[in-house]
Design a protein around this motif. Structure first.
Motif, PDB file in Angstrom:
ATOM      1  N   SER A  10      71.005  80.387  25.154  1.00 22.10           N
ATOM      2  CA  SER A  10      69.682  80.420  25.783  1.00 22.10           C
ATOM      3  C   SER A  10      68.704  79.622  24.931  1.00 22.10           C
ATOM      4  N   ASN A  25      65.686  80.397  24.884  1.00 24.53           N
ATOM      5  CA  ASN A  25      64.668  81.390  24.536  1.00 24.53           C
ATOM      6  C   ASN A  25      65.292  82.761  24.278  1.00 24.53           C
ATOM      7  N   TYR A  39      62.926  85.817  23.938  1.00 21.23           N
ATOM      8  CA  TYR A  39      62.333  86.258  25.204  1.00 21.23           C
ATOM      9  C   TYR A  39      63.387  86.943  26.077  1.00 21.23           C
ATOM     10  N   VAL A  40      64.616  86.450  26.030  1.00 24.92           N
ATOM     11  CA  VAL A  40      65.720  87.121  26.739  1.00 24.92           C
ATOM     12  C   VAL A  40      65.882  88.524  26.163  1.00 24.92           C
ATOM     13  N   ALA A  81      63.320  90.792  27.504  1.00 25.20           N
ATOM     14  CA  ALA A  81      63.627  91.156  28.891  1.00 25.20           C
ATOM     15  C   ALA A  81      64.705  92.248  28.934  1.00 25.20           C
ATOM     16  N   ILE A 133      58.837  88.076  33.179  1.00 25.32           N
ATOM     17  CA  ILE A 133      59.560  86.799  33.142  1.00 25.32           C
ATOM     18  C   ILE A 133      58.699  85.677  33.727  1.00 25.32           C
ATOM     19  N   THR A 186      57.309  82.655  31.423  1.00 26.64           N
ATOM     20  CA  THR A 186      57.748  81.300  31.786  1.00 26.64           C
ATOM     21  C   THR A 186      56.545  80.389  31.977  1.00 26.64           C
ATOM     22  N   ILE A 234      56.545  79.678  27.866  1.00 28.62           N
ATOM     23  CA  ILE A 234      57.703  78.798  27.733  1.00 28.62           C
ATOM     24  C   ILE A 234      57.392  77.365  28.153  1.00 28.62           C
ATOM     25  N   LYS A 261      70.402  76.672  29.418  1.00 26.02           N
ATOM     26  CA  LYS A 261      69.432  77.255  30.354  1.00 26.02           C
ATOM     27  C   LYS A 261      68.242  77.859  29.623  1.00 26.02           C
ATOM     28  N   ARG A 262      67.139  77.926  30.341  1.00 25.72           N
ATOM     29  CA  ARG A 262      65.895  78.459  29.791  1.00 25.72           C
ATOM     30  C   ARG A 262      66.055  79.942  29.434  1.00 25.72           C
ATOM     31  N   TRP A 263      66.616  80.722  30.316  1.00 23.51           N
ATOM     32  CA  TRP A 263      66.809  82.159  30.082  1.00 23.51           C
ATOM     33  C   TRP A 263      68.276  82.430  29.771  1.00 23.51           C
TER      34      TRP A 263
END
Length: 149
Positions: free
Chosen positions: A83, A85, A88-89, A92, A115, A119, A123, A146-148
């Motif tokens: 990821s 991030n 941030y994951v 979440a 999220i 984002t 992000i 991927k971003r997440w």
């Protein structure tokens, strides 16, 4: 010629009856299940956060999300292969565990808001700053990871 002489509806009813017997005589403590599920998600979230921070510390670059322009290195190894991030994951996952613990579907909807907010307001601005700093290296990284999740 069919080998099965019993109509499928009877087979369904038979297995439904077996399931009812098993359910009646086995007590499943859903409270414990919910507790373990929530705790597992929080632990996974913490692991993502710790791995993200550790990667930054090992590379001796800033962890401060409010000053991405101070980054001295683009981190693409370790958890950052999964990821872009991970912290941030992790957050979440922690919120998901908390929502499960609370047992409220309405509360779980806040995760979508979290999220979306992160984002849009954190992000995307970070990505603009990192593109300025690292150019093609960051663009190639964005294409791979991927971003997440």
């Amino acid at each position: 010629m069919l080998n099965n002489k019993i109509p499928p509806v009877i087979v369904v009813l038979f297995f439904a009856g077996i399931m009812a017997l098993i359910a009646h005589y086995s007590v499943i403590d859903f409270t414990a299940f919910i507790t373990y599920l929530a705790a597992s998600l929080v632990i996974i979230g913490c692991a993502f956060c710790i791995a993200g921070v550790a990667s930054f510390k090992i590379a001796n670059t800033t962890v401060n999300p409010n000053k991405p322009e101070q980054a001295s290195k683009l981190i693409t190894s370790g958890i950052y292969k999964i990821s872009r991030n991970p912290m941030y994951v992790g957050f979440a996952f922690i919120l998901t565990g908390w929502g499960i613990w609370l047992g409220s579907l309405w509360a779980m909807l806040c995760i979508v808001g979290f999220i979306a907010y992160l984002t849009l307001f954190q992000i995307i601005p970070e990505e603009r700053a990192l593109t300025k700093l690292f150019g093609e290296e960051f663009t190639a990284y964005k294409a791979r990871v991927k971003r997440w999740l």
